[in-house]
Design a protein around this motif. Sequence first.
Motif, PDB file in Angstrom:
ATOM      1  N   GLU A 143      -6.125  16.415  17.694  1.00  0.00           N
ATOM      2  CA  GLU A 143      -6.147  16.449  19.162  1.00  0.00           C
ATOM      3  C   GLU A 143      -7.008  17.615  19.660  1.00  0.00           C
ATOM      4  O   GLU A 143      -6.609  18.385  20.554  1.00  0.00           O
ATOM      5  N   GLN A 187      -9.466  19.205  21.780  1.00  0.00           N
ATOM      6  CA  GLN A 187      -9.929  18.877  23.124  1.00  0.00           C
ATOM      7  C   GLN A 187     -11.451  18.939  23.234  1.00  0.00           C
ATOM      8  O   GLN A 187     -12.069  18.096  23.901  1.00  0.00           O
ATOM      9  N   ASP A 188     -12.082  19.936  22.588  1.00  0.00           N
ATOM     10  CA  ASP A 188     -13.547  20.033  22.645  1.00  0.00           C
ATOM     11  C   ASP A 188     -14.185  18.833  21.952  1.00  0.00           C
ATOM     12  O   ASP A 188     -15.148  18.240  22.471  1.00  0.00           O
ATOM     13  N   GLN A 199     -16.238  11.707  24.489  1.00  0.00           N
ATOM     14  CA  GLN A 199     -16.351  11.044  25.789  1.00  0.00           C
ATOM     15  C   GLN A 199     -17.785  11.059  26.300  1.00  0.00           C
ATOM     16  O   GLN A 199     -18.258  10.075  26.877  1.00  0.00           O
ATOM     17  N   THR A 200     -18.488  12.184  26.097  1.00  0.00           N
ATOM     18  CA  THR A 200     -19.880  12.259  26.556  1.00  0.00           C
ATOM     19  C   THR A 200     -20.750  11.258  25.794  1.00  0.00           C
ATOM     20  O   THR A 200     -21.755  10.771  26.329  1.00  0.00           O
ATOM     21  N   MET A 234     -12.847  15.854  21.409  1.00  0.00           N
ATOM     22  CA  MET A 234     -12.582  14.626  22.153  1.00  0.00           C
ATOM     23  C   MET A 234     -13.412  14.572  23.435  1.00  0.00           C
ATOM     24  O   MET A 234     -13.826  13.491  23.871  1.00  0.00           O
ATOM     25  N   ALA A 235     -13.686  15.734  24.016  1.00  0.00           N
ATOM     26  CA  ALA A 235     -14.551  15.765  25.204  1.00  0.00           C
ATOM     27  C   ALA A 235     -15.972  15.351  24.836  1.00  0.00           C
ATOM     28  O   ALA A 235     -16.633  14.614  25.592  1.00  0.00           O
ATOM     29  N   TYR A 236     -16.447  15.821  23.671  1.00  0.00           N
ATOM     30  CA  TYR A 236     -17.784  15.431  23.227  1.00  0.00           C
ATOM     31  C   TYR A 236     -17.837  13.941  22.914  1.00  0.00           C
ATOM     32  O   TYR A 236     -18.845  13.274  23.173  1.00  0.00           O
ATOM     33  N   SER A 251     -11.165  15.326  15.138  1.00  0.00           N
ATOM     34  CA  SER A 251     -10.878  15.530  16.562  1.00  0.00           C
ATOM     35  C   SER A 251      -9.666  14.714  17.000  1.00  0.00           C
ATOM     36  O   SER A 251      -8.815  15.192  17.761  1.00  0.00           O
TER      37      SER A 251
END
Length: 222
Positions: free
Chosen positions: A57, A59-60, A66-67, A62-64, A53
């Motif tokens: 880069e 995005q999906d 963050q969660t 990296m978003a996970y 990730s």
Amino acid sequence: KRGARHEELFSRSARKAKIRFFATRRIYYDYLSEDVMIREFASGMWLWEVLSSLENEDQDGMAYMQTLNLSPKKLAKRLLFIHNWSLFENLTFHAAPSSSNIIVGANNHLIFVDFGVNGFLRDARRTLFRRFYTCQAREDVWGMAQATIALLEPLPPRDVNMLAKEIELAYYEQVLATTSKHARWYERTSAAMWLATFKVMKRYKIPAPMDVLMVVRATLLY
């Protein structure tokens, strides 16, 4: 069964040391056999997913991350801590910590799986590795070479002084790389130091001790 014992010891030793940011999964010994090991379920991301990730880069991905409240810098520091802790304070060390053998849980909690390859160091060998890394921190290249020679013993009949000088020269080049701000990341690792040593050993036809190989392998993967 041997892998299960290594796995249990790794986690139990961490708890005794009151280190809470890594563990292994609970093993259900009632179902353990020569062929099957049943562990508890662990959720999160595989470490290779985290790396992918970041590198791509995604995005999906990296978003996970963050969660799950994941910090790449904190993960890196924790992995290096675990490596040194297992080498110098635990009975055994995980010799195959690949990114497909580590699950990253919420809040940077690391879960190690698959303890099929493990190593251990005698106290004398631990002392020599400590000496090597202490000399590296001081940029004492000759001291690093001397510690390496001791780690390679017993040596076959060779010109030890010439061998030590060649290892010293190889380390000198690597120390220059680690201190340079423009060197690539892979030039600035302790694994690069050992790879340089192996090239010298190959020329002198010196076999590498198995415990040294396993430590270097784990260092490279970490």
